[in-house]
Design an enzyme around this catalytic site. Sequence first.
Site, PDB file in Angstrom:
ATOM      1  N   ARG A  36       0.787  -1.231   0.000  1.00  0.00           N
ATOM      2  CA  ARG A  36       0.000   0.000   0.000  1.00  0.00           C
ATOM      3  C   ARG A  36       0.818   1.279   0.000  1.00  0.00           C
ATOM      4  NH1 ARG A  36      -3.108  -3.728   2.380  1.00  0.00           N
ATOM      5  NH2 ARG A  36      -5.218  -3.854   1.544  1.00  0.00           N
ATOM      6  N   HIS A  49      -5.493 -12.338   5.366  1.00  0.00           N
ATOM      7  CA  HIS A  49      -5.571 -12.201   3.906  1.00  0.00           C
ATOM      8  C   HIS A  49      -5.055 -13.442   3.178  1.00  0.00           C
ATOM      9  CE1 HIS A  49      -5.705  -7.495   4.211  1.00  0.00           C
ATOM     10  NE2 HIS A  49      -6.709  -8.085   4.824  1.00  0.00           N
ATOM     11  N   CYS A  71     -11.432 -31.830  -9.410  1.00  0.00           N
ATOM     12  CA  CYS A  71     -12.807 -31.506  -9.814  1.00  0.00           C
ATOM     13  C   CYS A  71     -12.881 -30.608 -11.041  1.00  0.00           C
ATOM     14  CB  CYS A  71     -13.550 -30.858  -8.646  1.00  0.00           C
ATOM     15  SG  CYS A  71     -13.083 -29.151  -8.356  1.00  0.00           S
TER      16      CYS A  71
HETATM   17 ZN   LIG Z   1     -11.349 -28.870  -6.876  1.00  0.00          ZN
END
Ligand SMILES: [Zn+2]
Length: 226
Positions: free
Chosen positions: A11, A96, A132
Amino acid sequence: MSTESGIPDYRSQGGIWQKFKPVYLDEFISDENKRILYWQRKKELWQGIKNGQPGRAHLFFKELYDSGKLMGLITQNIDGLHEKSGLPKDLMVNLHGTNLEITCLRCGDITDAHELFDDLDLEHGAPLCVNCGGLLKPNTISFGQQLRGEDLDKASTLALSCDLMIAAGSTLLVQPAASYPVIANENGAVLAIITLSETPLDDVADFVFHEKLSDFLDLLYETPFF
Ligand SMILES: [Zn+2]
Protein backbone atom coordinates in the site's frame (compact mmCIF):
# COMPACT_ATOMS: atom_id res chain seq x y z
CA MET A 1 7.42 -6.53 8.84
CA SER A 2 8.62 -8.07 5.59
CA THR A 3 10.25 -5.20 3.71
CA GLU A 4 13.59 -6.19 5.32
CA SER A 5 13.11 -9.59 3.67
CA GLY A 6 12.79 -7.95 0.24
CA ILE A 7 9.01 -8.41 0.04
CA PRO A 8 7.45 -5.35 -1.59
CA ASP A 9 4.94 -3.34 0.38
CA TYR A 10 1.41 -3.33 -1.00
CA ARG A 11 0.00 0.00 0.00
CA SER A 12 2.86 2.43 0.50
CA GLN A 13 4.40 4.77 -2.07
CA GLY A 14 5.90 2.60 -4.82
CA GLY A 15 3.92 -0.37 -3.50
CA ILE A 16 2.39 -3.09 -5.60
CA TRP A 17 -1.06 -1.54 -5.96
CA GLN A 18 0.41 1.58 -7.54
CA LYS A 19 1.93 -0.56 -10.30
CA PHE A 20 -0.83 -3.11 -10.89
CA LYS A 21 -4.55 -2.60 -11.21
CA PRO A 22 -5.93 -5.42 -9.04
CA VAL A 23 -8.02 -8.24 -10.48
CA TYR A 24 -11.26 -8.56 -8.52
CA LEU A 25 -12.58 -11.99 -7.56
CA ASP A 26 -15.66 -11.76 -9.83
CA GLU A 27 -13.39 -10.88 -12.79
CA PHE A 28 -11.10 -13.79 -11.92
CA ILE A 29 -14.09 -16.17 -11.93
CA SER A 30 -15.79 -14.87 -15.09
CA ASP A 31 -12.90 -13.90 -17.39
CA GLU A 32 -10.12 -16.27 -18.52
CA ASN A 33 -7.96 -13.32 -19.68
CA LYS A 34 -8.12 -11.76 -16.22
CA ARG A 35 -7.28 -15.14 -14.69
CA ILE A 36 -4.20 -15.45 -16.88
CA LEU A 37 -3.18 -11.87 -16.03
CA TYR A 38 -3.59 -12.64 -12.32
CA TRP A 39 -1.51 -15.82 -12.58
CA GLN A 40 1.19 -14.05 -14.62
CA ARG A 41 1.60 -11.50 -11.84
CA LYS A 42 1.69 -14.18 -9.16
CA LYS A 43 4.26 -16.07 -11.21
CA GLU A 44 6.45 -12.93 -11.37
CA LEU A 45 6.21 -12.54 -7.59
CA TRP A 46 6.68 -16.24 -6.87
CA GLN A 47 10.50 -16.37 -6.91
CA GLY A 48 10.58 -13.60 -4.29
CA ILE A 49 8.00 -15.42 -2.16
CA LYS A 50 9.72 -18.79 -2.61
CA ASN A 51 13.16 -17.46 -1.68
CA GLY A 52 12.04 -14.94 0.96
CA GLN A 53 13.58 -15.51 4.37
CA PRO A 54 12.22 -14.31 7.72
CA GLY A 55 13.69 -11.02 8.89
CA ARG A 56 14.61 -10.02 12.42
CA ALA A 57 11.07 -8.92 13.21
CA HIS A 58 9.72 -12.37 12.30
CA LEU A 59 12.43 -13.97 14.42
CA PHE A 60 11.56 -11.66 17.32
CA PHE A 61 8.02 -13.04 17.41
CA LYS A 62 9.33 -16.57 17.10
CA GLU A 63 11.55 -15.82 20.10
CA LEU A 64 8.50 -14.63 22.06
CA TYR A 65 6.76 -17.88 21.11
CA ASP A 66 9.75 -19.98 22.18
CA SER A 67 9.72 -18.31 25.58
CA GLY A 68 6.01 -19.09 25.99
CA LYS A 69 4.84 -15.49 25.65
CA LEU A 70 3.08 -15.54 22.30
CA MET A 71 -0.45 -16.94 22.24
CA GLY A 72 -1.27 -15.90 18.70
CA LEU A 73 -0.31 -13.79 15.75
CA ILE A 74 -2.75 -11.97 13.49
CA THR A 75 -1.33 -10.79 10.18
CA GLN A 76 -2.41 -9.29 6.88
CA ASN A 77 0.84 -10.42 5.24
CA ILE A 78 0.55 -13.12 2.60
CA ASP A 79 4.25 -13.94 2.22
CA GLY A 80 4.33 -16.90 4.62
CA LEU A 81 7.43 -15.59 6.41
CA HIS A 82 5.99 -16.10 9.90
CA GLU A 83 5.42 -19.77 9.04
CA LYS A 84 8.96 -19.96 7.65
CA SER A 85 10.29 -18.57 10.95
CA GLY A 86 8.90 -21.71 12.58
CA LEU A 87 5.69 -20.39 14.15
CA PRO A 88 3.09 -23.17 14.18
CA LYS A 89 0.31 -22.64 11.65
CA ASP A 90 -2.45 -23.07 14.22
CA LEU A 91 -1.10 -20.13 16.19
CA MET A 92 -1.54 -17.82 13.25
CA VAL A 93 -4.43 -15.96 11.73
CA ASN A 94 -3.60 -15.14 8.11
CA LEU A 95 -6.44 -12.66 7.58
CA HIS A 96 -5.57 -12.20 3.91
CA GLY A 97 -4.54 -15.82 3.31
CA THR A 98 -1.13 -17.02 2.14
CA ASN A 99 0.76 -17.27 -1.14
CA LEU A 100 2.33 -20.55 0.02
CA GLU A 101 -0.92 -22.39 -0.67
CA ILE A 102 -3.18 -22.91 -3.69
CA THR A 103 -6.89 -23.48 -3.26
CA CYS A 104 -9.62 -24.78 -5.54
CA LEU A 105 -12.54 -22.35 -5.70
CA ARG A 106 -14.97 -25.26 -6.26
CA CYS A 107 -13.96 -28.12 -3.94
CA GLY A 108 -11.83 -26.14 -1.49
CA ASP A 109 -8.85 -28.48 -1.84
CA ILE A 110 -5.63 -26.85 -0.58
CA THR A 111 -2.22 -27.75 -2.02
CA ASP A 112 1.36 -26.56 -1.70
CA ALA A 113 2.16 -23.61 -3.99
CA HIS A 114 5.68 -24.90 -4.79
CA GLU A 115 4.36 -27.88 -6.76
CA LEU A 116 2.09 -25.74 -8.89
CA PHE A 117 4.47 -22.87 -9.64
CA ASP A 118 7.38 -25.17 -10.45
CA ASP A 119 5.67 -26.25 -13.66
CA LEU A 120 3.09 -23.55 -14.22
CA ASP A 121 2.49 -23.13 -17.95
CA LEU A 122 -0.03 -20.41 -18.76
CA GLU A 123 0.15 -21.04 -22.53
CA HIS A 124 -2.69 -23.53 -22.17
CA GLY A 125 -4.84 -21.44 -19.88
CA ALA A 126 -5.17 -20.84 -16.15
CA PRO A 127 -4.58 -23.92 -13.97
CA LEU A 128 -7.49 -26.16 -12.97
CA CYS A 129 -8.04 -28.51 -10.03
CA VAL A 130 -6.98 -32.11 -10.78
CA ASN A 131 -9.78 -33.40 -8.53
CA CYS A 132 -12.81 -31.51 -9.81
CA GLY A 133 -11.76 -29.27 -12.74
CA GLY A 134 -12.57 -26.12 -10.71
CA LEU A 135 -10.59 -22.90 -10.88
CA LEU A 136 -7.37 -22.84 -8.88
CA LYS A 137 -6.24 -19.66 -7.16
CA PRO A 138 -3.47 -18.81 -4.72
CA ASN A 139 -5.01 -19.06 -1.25
CA THR A 140 -5.03 -15.31 -0.69
CA ILE A 141 -8.01 -13.02 -0.24
CA SER A 142 -8.54 -11.09 -3.47
CA PHE A 143 -10.20 -7.74 -3.91
CA GLY A 144 -13.95 -8.31 -3.72
CA GLN A 145 -13.47 -11.56 -1.75
CA GLN A 146 -14.79 -11.97 1.79
CA LEU A 147 -12.45 -12.75 4.64
CA ARG A 148 -12.97 -16.17 6.23
CA GLY A 149 -15.36 -16.23 9.15
CA GLU A 150 -13.24 -18.71 11.09
CA ASP A 151 -10.23 -16.35 10.84
CA LEU A 152 -12.26 -13.38 12.09
CA ASP A 153 -13.57 -15.46 15.02
CA LYS A 154 -10.09 -16.63 15.93
CA ALA A 155 -8.68 -13.09 15.76
CA SER A 156 -11.48 -11.75 17.98
CA THR A 157 -10.90 -14.51 20.50
CA LEU A 158 -7.19 -13.66 20.63
CA ALA A 159 -7.95 -9.96 21.05
CA LEU A 160 -10.37 -10.69 23.90
CA SER A 161 -8.07 -13.10 25.74
CA CYS A 162 -4.62 -11.47 25.51
CA ASP A 163 -3.19 -9.26 28.22
CA LEU A 164 -0.72 -7.56 25.89
CA MET A 165 -1.22 -6.75 22.24
CA ILE A 166 1.71 -5.60 20.13
CA ALA A 167 0.66 -3.92 16.89
CA ALA A 168 3.83 -4.05 14.80
CA GLY A 169 4.53 -2.53 11.40
CA SER A 170 0.93 -1.63 10.68
CA THR A 171 -0.62 1.72 9.86
CA LEU A 172 -3.74 0.39 11.64
CA LEU A 173 -5.86 1.84 8.85
CA VAL A 174 -7.10 -1.36 7.18
CA GLN A 175 -10.12 -3.13 8.64
CA PRO A 176 -10.77 -5.54 10.18
CA ALA A 177 -7.14 -5.95 11.28
CA ALA A 178 -7.16 -2.46 12.79
CA SER A 179 -10.11 -3.36 15.02
CA TYR A 180 -8.29 -6.04 17.05
CA PRO A 181 -6.00 -3.66 18.97
CA VAL A 182 -9.15 -1.65 19.84
CA ILE A 183 -10.95 -4.77 21.08
CA ALA A 184 -7.92 -5.81 23.14
CA ASN A 185 -7.44 -2.35 24.58
CA GLU A 186 -11.12 -1.94 25.49
CA ASN A 187 -10.97 -5.34 27.16
CA GLY A 188 -8.15 -4.23 29.44
CA ALA A 189 -5.09 -5.45 27.56
CA VAL A 190 -1.96 -3.34 27.39
CA LEU A 191 -1.52 -2.01 23.86
CA ALA A 192 1.90 -1.33 22.35
CA ILE A 193 2.26 0.11 18.86
CA ILE A 194 5.53 -0.10 16.96
CA THR A 195 5.34 1.46 13.53
CA LEU A 196 7.04 4.21 11.59
CA SER A 197 3.92 6.24 10.84
CA GLU A 198 1.36 7.75 13.16
CA THR A 199 -1.76 5.63 13.69
CA PRO A 200 -5.35 6.43 14.69
CA LEU A 201 -4.79 4.45 17.92
CA ASP A 202 -1.71 6.33 19.15
CA ASP A 203 -3.79 8.26 21.70
CA VAL A 204 -5.28 5.19 23.38
CA ALA A 205 -2.17 2.97 23.26
CA ASP A 206 -0.09 2.43 26.39
CA PHE A 207 3.20 2.47 24.47
CA VAL A 208 3.87 4.04 21.09
CA PHE A 209 7.18 3.73 19.24
CA HIS A 210 7.36 5.51 15.90
CA GLU A 211 10.34 3.51 14.72
CA LYS A 212 11.11 1.08 11.96
CA LEU A 213 10.82 -2.40 13.44
CA SER A 214 14.52 -3.06 12.84
CA ASP A 215 15.50 0.15 14.66
CA PHE A 216 13.13 -0.68 17.50
CA LEU A 217 14.69 -4.13 17.87
CA ASP A 218 18.17 -2.56 17.97
CA LEU A 219 17.01 -0.42 20.90
CA LEU A 220 15.27 -3.34 22.57
CA TYR A 221 18.23 -5.69 22.46
CA GLU A 222 20.47 -2.95 23.88
CA THR A 223 18.33 -2.64 26.99
CA PRO A 224 19.85 -4.58 29.88
CA PHE A 225 16.63 -6.14 31.18
CA PHE A 226 15.61 -7.78 27.93
ZN1 LIG B 1 -11.35 -28.87 -6.88
